[in-house]
Design an enzyme around this catalytic site. Structure first.
Site, short mmCIF file in Angstrom:
data_model
loop_
_atom_site.label_atom_id
_atom_site.label_comp_id
_atom_site.label_asym_id
_atom_site.label_seq_id
_atom_site.Cartn_x
_atom_site.Cartn_y
_atom_site.Cartn_z
CE LYS A 45 -2.22 2.41 26.63
NZ LYS A 45 -3.34 3.14 26.85
CE LYS A 62 -5.18 0.42 23.09
NZ LYS A 62 -6.19 1.57 23.35
N1 C2G Z 1 -13.67 4.72 25.14
C1 C2G Z 1 -15.28 5.10 25.29
N2 C2G Z 1 -15.99 4.41 24.14
C2 C2G Z 1 -15.55 3.66 23.23
C3 C2G Z 1 -14.10 3.92 22.96
C4 C2G Z 1 -13.44 4.35 24.17
O1 C2G Z 1 -15.61 5.51 26.23
N3 C2G Z 1 -16.16 3.24 22.26
C5 C2G Z 1 -12.91 5.33 26.16
C6 C2G Z 1 -12.06 4.32 27.06
O2 C2G Z 1 -13.14 3.74 28.06
C7 C2G Z 1 -11.12 5.40 27.63
C8 C2G Z 1 -10.90 6.54 26.68
O3 C2G Z 1 -12.03 6.44 25.82
O4 C2G Z 1 -11.63 5.90 28.92
C9 C2G Z 1 -9.76 6.34 26.04
O5 C2G Z 1 -9.86 4.92 25.21
P1 C2G Z 1 -8.32 4.33 24.56
O6 C2G Z 1 -7.74 5.29 23.66
O7 C2G Z 1 -8.77 3.01 24.12
O8 C2G Z 1 -7.37 4.20 26.04
P2 C2G Z 1 -6.95 2.95 26.68
O9 C2G Z 1 -6.39 2.17 25.88
O10 C2G Z 1 -8.15 2.14 27.57
O11 C2G Z 1 -6.00 3.59 27.67
O12 C2G Z 1 -3.99 4.16 32.08
C10 C2G Z 1 -5.11 4.05 31.31
C11 C2G Z 1 -5.09 3.59 29.86
O13 C2G Z 1 -4.11 4.77 29.16
C12 C2G Z 1 -6.30 3.77 29.21
#
Ligand code: C2G
Length: 133
Positions: free
Chosen positions: A44, A46
């Site tokens: 990803k 990351k």
């Molecule tokens: N999230 C949120 N508000 C934020 C930050 C994150 O609602 N201010 C939510 C994101 O939308 C996601 C969840 O928290 O639903 C996890 O976010 P991340 O850890 O950034 O995950 P991500 O990189 O989006 O990975 O297959 C899907 C991926 O693994 C998603």
């Protein structure tokens, strides 16, 4: 027993993560969280501060979370939904529409992101503070 699943890296846990986990749990009775492994995070683009094991331990301590499983690939969601008998798939709306293919298998719910907080912002703010010392 209504089963919910959500996916993410959940690094440097913050209120935005807690908000989505709380609201995901509100969609049913049992919440499964698939946490991106360190290898999948690399895919990803990351690099999490905490390892998969650390992020798993932290998520398992949250009252809304019933089970933590690894997210190894983009392609595992259909298999997960079937394997864990999932009724509802939840993601933040930054993913709006991206997982609509799951509608054949379960309800798909995108919830508003929490504004003003993100792991990226935390890292940036901390770097600035460190720079000012
Ligand atoms: N999230 C949120 N508000 C934020 C930050 C994150 O609602 N201010 C939510 C994101 O939308 C996601 C969840 O928290 O639903 C996890 O976010 P991340 O850890 O950034 O995950 P991500 O990189 O989006 O990975 O297959 C899907 C991926 O693994 C998603």
């Amino acid at each position: 027993m209504k089963r919910v699943i959500t996916y993410g890296t959940f690094d440097l846990l913050h209120s935005g993560h807690i908000n989505i986990l709380r609201r995901a749990k509100e969609q049913g009775d049992y919440l499964i969280v698939a946490i991106s492994t360190d290898e999948f995070n690399a895919l990803k683009g990351k690099k999490a501060y905490y390892t998969f094991e650390q992020r798993k331990m932290i998520l398992e301590a949250i009252r809304y979370v019933d089970l933590v499983i690894p997210e190894n690939t983009w392609e595992q969601k259909i298999e997960d939904v079937q394997k864990y008998d999932v009724d509802v798939f939840v993601m933040g709306d930054d993913w709006e529409g991206k997982f609509d293919f799951l509608k054949e298998y379960c309800e798909v719910v995108y919830l508003p992101r929490t504004v003003g907080i993100s792991t990226t912002k935390i890292k940036k703010d901390l770097k600035e503070v460190a720079g000012k010392k």
